[in-house]
Design an enzyme around this catalytic site. Structure first.
Site, mmCIF file in Angstrom:
data_model
loop_
_atom_site.group_PDB
_atom_site.id
_atom_site.type_symbol
_atom_site.label_atom_id
_atom_site.label_comp_id
_atom_site.label_asym_id
_atom_site.label_seq_id
_atom_site.Cartn_x
_atom_site.Cartn_y
_atom_site.Cartn_z
ATOM 1 N N SER A 15 0.516 -1.328 0.079
ATOM 2 C CA SER A 15 0.119 -0.142 -0.282
ATOM 3 C C SER A 15 0.762 0.706 -0.099
ATOM 4 O O SER A 15 1.888 1.246 0.123
ATOM 5 C CB SER A 15 -1.241 -0.124 1.095
ATOM 6 O OG SER A 15 0.215 -0.413 2.008
ATOM 7 N N LEU A 17 3.348 4.706 -0.705
ATOM 8 C CA LEU A 17 4.243 5.216 -1.432
ATOM 9 C C LEU A 17 5.201 3.461 -1.489
ATOM 10 O O LEU A 17 5.327 3.891 -2.160
ATOM 11 C CB LEU A 17 5.015 5.992 0.223
ATOM 12 C CG LEU A 17 4.733 7.110 0.467
ATOM 13 C CD1 LEU A 17 5.715 7.637 1.454
ATOM 14 C CD2 LEU A 17 3.981 7.762 -0.823
ATOM 15 N N ASP A 36 4.794 -7.444 3.755
ATOM 16 C CA ASP A 36 3.571 -6.587 4.108
ATOM 17 C C ASP A 36 2.680 -7.291 5.156
ATOM 18 O O ASP A 36 2.440 -8.593 5.376
ATOM 19 C CB ASP A 36 2.396 -5.969 2.924
ATOM 20 C CG ASP A 36 2.031 -4.847 3.509
ATOM 21 O OD1 ASP A 36 2.312 -3.676 3.145
ATOM 22 O OD2 ASP A 36 0.639 -5.139 4.421
ATOM 23 N N ASP A 59 5.703 -9.148 9.749
ATOM 24 C CA ASP A 59 5.124 -8.547 10.544
ATOM 25 C C ASP A 59 6.674 -7.237 11.511
ATOM 26 O O ASP A 59 7.489 -8.247 12.158
ATOM 27 C CB ASP A 59 4.390 -8.504 12.011
ATOM 28 C CG ASP A 59 4.104 -7.401 13.123
ATOM 29 O OD1 ASP A 59 4.098 -6.097 13.686
ATOM 30 O OD2 ASP A 59 3.965 -8.354 14.607
ATOM 31 N N SER A 154 11.736 11.916 7.287
ATOM 32 C CA SER A 154 9.718 12.252 6.766
ATOM 33 C C SER A 154 10.014 14.033 7.402
ATOM 34 O O SER A 154 11.537 13.812 7.417
ATOM 35 C CB SER A 154 9.229 12.216 8.081
ATOM 36 O OG SER A 154 7.598 12.782 7.897
ATOM 37 N N TYR A 167 7.313 9.984 16.429
ATOM 38 C CA TYR A 167 7.335 9.575 15.097
ATOM 39 C C TYR A 167 8.380 10.641 14.424
ATOM 40 O O TYR A 167 9.034 10.028 13.635
ATOM 41 C CB TYR A 167 5.693 9.934 14.124
ATOM 42 C CG TYR A 167 6.014 10.162 12.706
ATOM 43 C CD1 TYR A 167 5.848 8.917 12.654
ATOM 44 C CD2 TYR A 167 5.996 11.372 11.750
ATOM 45 C CE1 TYR A 167 6.004 8.735 10.266
ATOM 46 C CE2 TYR A 167 6.275 11.623 10.215
ATOM 47 C CZ TYR A 167 6.252 9.997 10.071
ATOM 48 O OH TYR A 167 6.367 9.961 9.028
ATOM 49 N N LYS A 171 12.527 9.022 13.219
ATOM 50 C CA LYS A 171 12.547 9.588 11.704
ATOM 51 C C LYS A 171 13.736 10.505 11.161
ATOM 52 O O LYS A 171 14.003 10.470 10.786
ATOM 53 C CB LYS A 171 11.249 10.472 11.069
ATOM 54 C CG LYS A 171 10.091 9.617 10.737
ATOM 55 C CD LYS A 171 10.328 8.796 9.787
ATOM 56 C CE LYS A 171 8.476 8.079 8.870
ATOM 57 N NZ LYS A 171 9.337 6.464 8.178
ATOM 58 N N PHE A 200 1.990 13.900 1.760
ATOM 59 C CA PHE A 200 2.113 12.562 0.653
ATOM 60 C C PHE A 200 0.406 11.875 0.704
ATOM 61 O O PHE A 200 0.527 11.401 2.307
ATOM 62 C CB PHE A 200 3.036 11.299 0.396
ATOM 63 C CG PHE A 200 4.000 11.852 -0.263
ATOM 64 C CD1 PHE A 200 4.323 11.366 -1.977
ATOM 65 C CD2 PHE A 200 4.995 12.817 0.099
ATOM 66 C CE1 PHE A 200 4.836 11.477 -2.521
ATOM 67 C CE2 PHE A 200 6.001 13.559 -1.421
ATOM 68 C CZ PHE A 200 6.199 12.591 -1.940
#
Length: 262
Positions: A15, A17, A36, A59, A154, A167, A171, A200
């Protein structure tokens, strides 16, 4: 480095990007191992693309699951005879939350661990397990290149917003380790690059409210739109093909800079 007849390992490849990258590399003759957690999506992608793709359930936050998936994909490339030339750990989660909430309660540790385990530890784990199968491949000429690692950072690594602490930490770590990884792997002819996308269109951003989306659109410079998966995938392809791209984190954001408040 040429894409044709080489294998690329992409986590989160069913899924967003990751999927856009799967389709792009496959369309240029690459073999793609899709990792995935979503079995239905993964099998659908393989059914859609057919030859030169394989799906492996994983996972990415679980080291045993990752090890099993890598062992399975290694068996697959032994059958195809197409060596691993690229690893793109694109699986990631957001799970926003401040360290302390409005009731003066600290965030549950498991919330932090979830983000860090997938976005950082999972990235390192996948890379380390794939590397022994890259370093033994025949290098390409004229530079003696064996492959490339393309990680996903990111814009939050540069200008994270409130609630993005875990997050941004994960990143930012990806951004920080890019040069170190490039230096560590230089002796093997393997490059390391990371991409730092801004807003995005993806599964993660699809969960945003209309109000948040509208606020984000107000800080776009040019183009005046969210990034598309195809924008990301084209940059991945260019990184694969351009041997001078190494040790750098590339912002892919249309000059967007996130404010402290929306």
């Amino acid at each position: 480095m040429h894409i044709k007849d080489r294998t690329f390992v992409i986590s989160g490849g069913a899924s967003g990007l990751g999927l856009a990258t799967v389709r792009d590399l496959h369309s240029h003759g690459g073999y793609v191992a899709i990792l995935d957690l979503n079995v239905d999506n993964g099998n659908s992608v393989v059914e859609e693309l057919g030859d030169r793709t394989a799906f492996f359930e994983v996972d990415i936050s679980s080291p045993p699951s990752t090890a099993t998936a890598v062992a399975s994909l290694v068996k697959w490339i032994q059958k195809t005879g197409k060596p691993i030339a690229g690893v793109i750990p694109a699986a990631g989660v957001g799970f926003p939350g401040k360290l302390i909430d409005r009731h003066n309660e600290p965030i549950p540790l498991e919330n932090l661990e979830l983000v860090l385990n997938i976005n950082l530890r999972g990235v390192l784990d996948l890379i380390r397990l794939c590397l022994p199968h890259m370093t033994i491949t025949t290098p390409t000429q004229p530079d003696g290149e064996r492959g490339v690692i393309i990680m996903v950072s990111s814009s939050a690594a540069y200008d994270g917003q409130p609630g993005q602490l875990a997050y941004s930490a994960s990143k930012g770590a990806v951004r920080s380790m890019t040069l170190v990884l490039a230096r560590d792997l230089a002796q093997h002819g393997i490059r390391a690059v990371s991409i730092a996308p801004s807003y995005f269109e993806s599964g993660m951003t699809a969960a945003m409210s209309g109000k948040v989306r509208k606020s984000l659109e107000g800080v776009f410079e040019f183009p005046k739109r969210p990034g598309h998966g195809s924008d990301f995938a084209r940059l991945v392809r260019h990184i694969v093909e351009n041997p001078m791209l190494n040790g750098e984190c590339i912002r892919l954001d249309g000059a967007t800079r996130m404010p402290s408040r929306l």
